[in-house]
Design a protein around this motif. Structure first.
Motif, PDB file in Angstrom:
ATOM      1  N   ALA A 195       0.831  -1.211   0.000  1.00 33.72           N
ATOM      2  CA  ALA A 195       0.000   0.000   0.000  1.00 33.72           C
ATOM      3  C   ALA A 195       0.862   1.256   0.000  1.00 33.72           C
ATOM      4  CB  ALA A 195      -0.922  -0.008   1.216  1.00 33.72           C
ATOM      5  N   ALA A 196       1.975   1.212   0.714  1.00 28.03           N
ATOM      6  CA  ALA A 196       2.876   2.365   0.740  1.00 28.03           C
ATOM      7  C   ALA A 196       3.596   2.524  -0.600  1.00 28.03           C
ATOM      8  CB  ALA A 196       3.883   2.217   1.869  1.00 28.03           C
ATOM      9  N   LEU A 197       4.023   1.412  -1.191  1.00 28.28           N
ATOM     10  CA  LEU A 197       4.702   1.476  -2.487  1.00 28.28           C
ATOM     11  C   LEU A 197       3.791   2.079  -3.559  1.00 28.28           C
ATOM     12  CD1 LEU A 197       6.432  -2.033  -2.411  1.00 28.28           C
ATOM     13  CD2 LEU A 197       7.583   0.184  -2.263  1.00 28.28           C
ATOM     14  N   LEU A 198       2.522   1.698  -3.537  1.00 26.25           N
ATOM     15  CA  LEU A 198       1.572   2.231  -4.512  1.00 26.25           C
ATOM     16  C   LEU A 198       1.347   3.731  -4.332  1.00 26.25           C
ATOM     17  CD1 LEU A 198      -1.063  -0.656  -4.562  1.00 26.25           C
ATOM     18  CD2 LEU A 198       0.585  -0.080  -6.360  1.00 26.25           C
ATOM     19  N   GLU A 234      11.682   2.541   3.051  1.00 25.02           N
ATOM     20  CA  GLU A 234      10.774   3.221   3.973  1.00 25.02           C
ATOM     21  C   GLU A 234       9.446   2.483   4.073  1.00 25.02           C
ATOM     22  OE1 GLU A 234       8.975   5.939   6.585  1.00 25.02           O
ATOM     23  OE2 GLU A 234      11.070   5.455   6.129  1.00 25.02           O
ATOM     24  N   ALA A 235       8.942   1.983   2.931  1.00 24.50           N
ATOM     25  CA  ALA A 235       7.668   1.263   2.927  1.00 24.50           C
ATOM     26  C   ALA A 235       7.744   0.003   3.793  1.00 24.50           C
ATOM     27  CB  ALA A 235       7.274   0.900   1.501  1.00 24.50           C
ATOM     28  N   PHE A 236       8.805  -0.771   3.624  1.00 22.49           N
ATOM     29  CA  PHE A 236       8.936  -1.999   4.408  1.00 22.49           C
ATOM     30  C   PHE A 236       9.243  -1.705   5.868  1.00 22.49           C
ATOM     31  CE2 PHE A 236       8.837  -3.997   0.343  1.00 22.49           C
ATOM     32  CZ  PHE A 236       8.419  -5.302   0.578  1.00 22.49           C
ATOM     33  N   GLY A 237       9.963  -0.625   6.120  1.00 22.74           N
ATOM     34  CA  GLY A 237      10.223  -0.229   7.501  1.00 22.74           C
ATOM     35  C   GLY A 237       8.942   0.166   8.218  1.00 22.74           C
ATOM     36  N   ARG A 238       8.123   0.977   7.563  1.00 20.58           N
ATOM     37  CA  ARG A 238       6.832   1.351   8.150  1.00 20.58           C
ATOM     38  C   ARG A 238       5.983   0.113   8.424  1.00 20.58           C
ATOM     39  NH1 ARG A 238       4.219   6.297   4.602  1.00 20.58           N
ATOM     40  NH2 ARG A 238       5.977   7.752   4.667  1.00 20.58           N
TER      41      ARG A 238
END
Length: 232
Positions: free
Chosen positions: A102-105, A112-116
């Motif tokens: 969802a963050a990548l999109l 950062e997306a995987f960290g979040r």
């Protein structure tokens, strides 16, 4: 979030008849009503997935009814999170992958997306290893769905029957989580549900009946009124 004089009809049936709703940041609101009363239609209008016949839907200072499809999609990704009844996660992906996607999109960089995603899932008590989402318990899947809804740090979180598919223990845990979000995250939370015990946890509760919002009072009498169903 503010809804102003919202009207919507389909197949000659009026589902929303002059609905007005005001939900500030840091507060929660529940809307109840029988199946077919228009609860999900209201959420879809707030998401911008349904274009209302009349009225305005203002989220994060912008009227969604005036935006182009591309601008609407961009604004929705950055300001609104959504939790569905059955989670709507990809079962073959891990919880971290589902949330990070969802963050990548939304244009967040991979690290950062995987960290979040890992931080959110850890905070919500969901496994962050390689376990496929399909192998999680019902409560874990729904908490992962909440993490996905939060990963882009939305100002508004919507939930459509978020406890409807859960057993009693998980229903309580997920309801506790959802209604803790306004204080913890500062977002506004709008939940539609058949479950009056879940709805009672919100700062304010309304019933959608014949296209109008009817006040059910406040879950906490000392708290201010959060929304107003005018035209009743």
């Amino acid at each position: 979030m503010e809804v102003r004089d919202l009207r919507y009809s389909v197949a000659g049936r009026t589902l929303l008849d002059g609905v007005n709703l005001l939900l500030p940041a840091g507060r929660s609101l529940a809307v109840t009503g029988p199946s077919g009363s228009g609860k999900s239609t209201l959420l879809n209008c707030v998401l911008g997935l349904i274009r209302c016949d009349e009225g305005e839907v203002v989220v994060a200072g912008r009227d969604l009814t005036t935006l182009t499809p591309r601008s609407l999609a961009r604004h929705r990704r950055s300001t609104v999170g959504m939790v569905f009844q059955f989670g709507e996660l990809l079962p073959e992906l891990t919880p971290v992958e589902n949330v990070a996607l969802a963050a990548l999109l939304a244009g967040v960089k991979r690290d950062e997306a995987f960290g979040r995603a890992r931080r959110l899932l850890t905070d919500l008590g969901v496994p962050v290893g390689g376990t496929p989402t399909a192998e999680l318990s019902g409560g874990e899947r729904q908490r992962a769905a909440v993490a996905r809804a939060l990963v882009n740090q939305p100002q508004l979180l919507l939930a459509d029957e978020p406890t409807g598919s859960l057993d009693a223990q998980n229903r309580e845990a997920v309801a506790d989580l959802l209604f803790s979000l306004p204080e913890q995250w500062g977002c506004a939370v709008l939940v539609v549900t058949h479950d009056t015990s879940v709805a009672a946890r919100a700062h304010g509760c309304f019933t959608l009946h014949e296209g109008k919002l009817l006040s059910q009072g406040s879950a906490a009498e000392s708290r201010p009124t959060l929304a107003e169903g005018r035209g009743r």
